[in-house]
Design a protein around this motif. Structure first.
Motif, PDB file in Angstrom:
ATOM      1  N   GLN A  46      38.539  86.921  26.853  1.00  0.00           N
ATOM      2  CA  GLN A  46      39.449  85.779  26.717  1.00  0.00           C
ATOM      3  C   GLN A  46      40.851  86.245  26.362  1.00  0.00           C
ATOM      4  O   GLN A  46      41.849  85.727  26.892  1.00  0.00           O
TER       5      GLN A  46
ATOM      6  N   THR B 139      44.266  85.743  28.626  1.00  0.00           N
ATOM      7  CA  THR B 139      45.462  85.092  28.091  1.00  0.00           C
ATOM      8  C   THR B 139      46.677  86.009  28.183  1.00  0.00           C
ATOM      9  O   THR B 139      47.770  85.582  28.574  1.00  0.00           O
TER      10      THR B 139
ATOM     11  N   ARG C 280      45.780  77.773  25.276  1.00  0.00           N
ATOM     12  CA  ARG C 280      45.153  78.700  24.323  1.00  0.00           C
ATOM     13  C   ARG C 280      45.876  78.653  22.977  1.00  0.00           C
ATOM     14  O   ARG C 280      45.241  78.687  21.909  1.00  0.00           O
TER      15      ARG C 280
ATOM     16  N   THR D 242      44.731  75.592  21.242  1.00  0.00           N
ATOM     17  CA  THR D 242      43.359  75.774  20.747  1.00  0.00           C
ATOM     18  C   THR D 242      43.355  76.578  19.460  1.00  0.00           C
ATOM     19  O   THR D 242      42.678  76.222  18.484  1.00  0.00           O
ATOM     20  N   ASP D 243      44.111  77.678  19.443  1.00  0.00           N
ATOM     21  CA  ASP D 243      44.175  78.510  18.234  1.00  0.00           C
ATOM     22  C   ASP D 243      44.788  77.740  17.072  1.00  0.00           C
ATOM     23  O   ASP D 243      44.336  77.862  15.923  1.00  0.00           O
TER      24      ASP D 243
END
Length: 695
Positions: free
Chosen positions: A384, A388, A450, A453-454
């Motif tokens: 992942q 990214t 991403r 999400t983090d």
């Protein structure tokens, strides 16, 4: 490369070892990179100007055969003797093929980086034993048939189907309508005899999403070349494109084409003889991204080859700018070298800094790629992170390449527009890189998601006390940054002391803080605006997301630029040569301050910087330029692309010889006393209008 000394006349001499810079820029895989560059001396890889499209395509195919002869493609695949691939070194070598011809880099990338890699990474032992040898040795030129006319970057929505027939134990590959034609497919127009075709897998009435299938496309002629399309397969040539004319892109369609069940590349999803579907990845969404993640090599190599083009362009422009003279300066008998003009420095040196930063980030990406695909660091989290980082790096590198090529072309004036100097050809060939392997904006949107999400995970980890502190911090931030208070405090501190402001701007912690702050603020703002989408219906959620899509992509781009700055700073820590370290520190500062200057409106509007400091950013950049101008030649020589390798006449010493010849001519005239007197040097009134007319 020798150690060289330069001074800008305002400070002590700085000596740098260009060999140190070269090793730093070429990185871990320097041996593989340099071996491919050196092929310029092999006549099989020489550029031949003026080829027709048909001739260009055949020459590129012959060059791919030459790559097989020297064994280059084998580095990317397991050997019959049990030898293991060298993923990082293999990709590094592929990136350098752009030195010879970007069409060669793409043609080779289609054959081995996409077609071959799909069989390797999506297939299992049967596919490896049956298909890989022919692919690696170019006995089976092939296609990577993913993109469709109606769905480019949206691979999940492609319309080609692969429906399983239990009685025949075959998949039926079908293109149901025109929008489902596979389009822009390399090797499809002429040379491809097989392909990896992506289609929606349907068995027992259930669509299990996109999977890959090995599909024969054409017959083989006696000489091994591609023959006619097989029954049910149709295709046509895309014809002339804006660039990359050596690649035979085309379209493919399938009318109930049957392939054996075993032609499903079944590493992540399989169909038994009775039609039962099984997968080691239970989530359809995760399975889709896992399959596509194995093909990340394309994004890695496109970014790296784009930087190759940018470096070649800058090398030519700086070499020319160090020799070309234009307009007289303080000495009326001597014209000024282009690189001595501040505007010329402003055009080229910040872009030089960006290329260095992008190259250092690319090294980190290449190392991650090698770690995952060598098996050294191959967890789901590693994959992942790799996806990214590749999605952040490729857009920045390819956009940068186009900007650098165009600016370098303009910096060389009309000479830069001549095809022999390569700028126009490079721009045409690399233009499509911004939409290859995912449109750049779509990729940055993936990065932005991403980041969201983090951010959400961090928020979810907070306990009650942490949440209270977060709210308090936000209130303080509003007071500190979003009101005039912050600007007033900073202005007072900066007032009357430009030196203090410049000192703080040179501080890497200050640069990092400003760059990080922008990323965090942009992500936080979008996250707060979208916090209610989980509770909303689909239409409302889409509207909210769409209203903030541009901000999300801005945040992702800012994140990528921060990663470049951090990669540059990390590279500095490993330099032991004091001269190289000093010069590259100036270059890193130029990179960081250029990013801040380009976004001064954001920093000012959000109270992150005062007007005084904003002025200091620009003035300090202008102070850095002459320091770096003294080393510009060394900084581009370290790229490792000799004038002969690039092949641009204006990048050689030809311009310098012409300038020396002209200066010698006028110097000799003055020495003989035969130089005509300029009219402006005559005493006033000594020449009448009548005399001038008569003359």
């Amino acid at each position: 490369m020798p150690r060289s000394s330069r001074t800008n006349g305002t400070g002590p001499e700085v000596t740098i070892d260009t060999a140190v810079l070269a090793d730093l820029l070429d990185g871990r895989w320097k041996t593989q990179r340099r071996a491919i560059r050196d092929l310029y001396a092999d006549e099989r890889f020489a550029r031949v100007p003026g080829l027709s499209m048909a001739e260009h395509r055949e020459r590129i195919l012959d060059q791919c055969r030459a790559l097989v002869d020297i064994g280059m493609p084998r580095r990317g695949f397991p050997g019959a003797d049990g030898s293991q691939p060298l993923p990082g070194g293999n990709v590094a070598g592929f990136e350098e093929l752009a030195v010879h011809d970007p069409s060669l880099q793409i043609k080779a990338g289609v054959q081995w980086g996409l077609f071959g890699s799909a069989v390797l990474h999506l297939g299992t032992e049967y596919h490896h034993n049956t298909f890989l040898s022919g692919i690696v040795e170019l006995e089976v030129p092939g296609c990577f048939a993913m993109t469709e006319t109606g769905h480019g970057s949206d691979v999940a929505a492609i319309s080609t189907t692969a429906t399983y027939d239990e009685q025949a134990e075959e998949f039926i590959i079908h293109t149901p309508f025109e929008a489902a034609w596979k389009n822009y497919i390399g090797n499809a127009a002429l040379h491809g005899v097989a392909g990896v075709v992506f289609a929606q897998l349907i068995t027992q009435g259930v669509n299990h999403g996109v999977h890959a299938f090995y599909v024969p496309l054409r017959t083989r002629n006696e000489d091994g070349s591609a023959g006619e399309f097989l029954p049910g397969v149709r295709g046509r040539d895309n014809g002339h494109k804006g660039g990359l004319l050596g690649v035979d892109n085309g379209m493919l369609a399938f009318d109930q084409v049957r392939v054996p069940r075993r032609n499903l590349l079944n590493r992540y999803g399989d169909v038994a003889a009775d039609g039962t579907y099984t997968s080691s990845v239970s989530s359809p969404g995760r399975r889709f991204f896992t399959m596509l993640g194995t093909l990340v090599q394309g994004r890695v190599s496109l970014g790296g080859s784009a930087l190759t083009a940018a470096k070649m362009s800058l090398a030519t422009a700086v070499r020319y700018g160090n020799q070309r003279r234009q307009f007289t300066g303080p000495d009326e008998h001597d014209e000024v070298v282009l690189m001595d003009y501040q505007r010329h420095q402003r055009r080229l040196l910040p872009r030089l800094a960006k290329v260095y930063a992008a190259q250092f980030m690319h090294h980190q990406l290449s190392d991650r790629y090698h770690g995952v695909f060598s098996g050294a660091h191959d967890t789901d989290a590693d994959r992942q992170d790799l996806e990214t980082l590749a999605a952040a790096s490729k857009p920045l590198a390819t956009w940068l390449a186009l900007d650098v090529i165009q600016t370098s072309r303009e910096a060389c004036g009309g000479a830069g527009y001549m095809a022999e100097n390569r700028f126009t050809g490079l721009h045409a060939d690399f233009d499509v890189y911004v939409t290859f392997e995912g449109d750049n904006n779509v990729l940055l949107q993936l990065v932005g998601k991403r980041l969201l999400t983090d951010f959400g995970r961090e928020m979810a980890k907070m306990d009650v006390a942490g949440a209270v502190r977060y709210v308090a911090d936000q209130a303080a931030d509003m007071t500190l940054h979003r009101t005039p208070l912050r600007r007033v405090q900073q202005s007072i501190r900066d007032w009357g002391s430009k030196a203090r402001s410049a000192t703080e701007l040179r501080d890497p912690d200050m640069q990092r803080e400003l760059l990080e702050d922008r990323v965090e603020s942009l992500v936080e703002r979008v996250a707060m605006e979208l916090k209610d989408t989980r509770e909303a219906d689909a239409a409302t959620a889409f509207e909210l997301f769409n209203a903030h899509q541009d901000e999300l992509i801005q945040a992702a781009r800012a994140h990528g630029e921060l990663l470049q700055w951090e990669a540059f700073t990390e590279a500095l820590a490993g330099i032991t040569d004091p001269g190289a370290k000093k010069v590259l520190t100036w270059l890193r500062d130029l990179f960081g301050l250029t990013l801040i200057e380009e976004n001064l409106d954001w920093y000012l509007l959000n109270g992150r910087i005062s007007t005084q400091r904003a002025r200091t950013v620009t003035s300090y950049i202008n102070r850095l330029l002459p320091r770096l101008r003294a080393h510009a030649g060394d900084l581009v020589e370290a790229f490792g692309y000799s004038p002969e390798m690039i092949g641009a006449p204006i990048g050689t010493d030809a311009e310098g010889r012409r300038q020396d010849e002209a200066r010698d001519y006028y110097r000799a005239q003055r020495a003989r006393g035969s130089e005509p007197t300029p009219e402006k040097h005559l005493p006033r009134g000594s020449v009448t209008d009548k005399e001038l007319t008569t003359a």
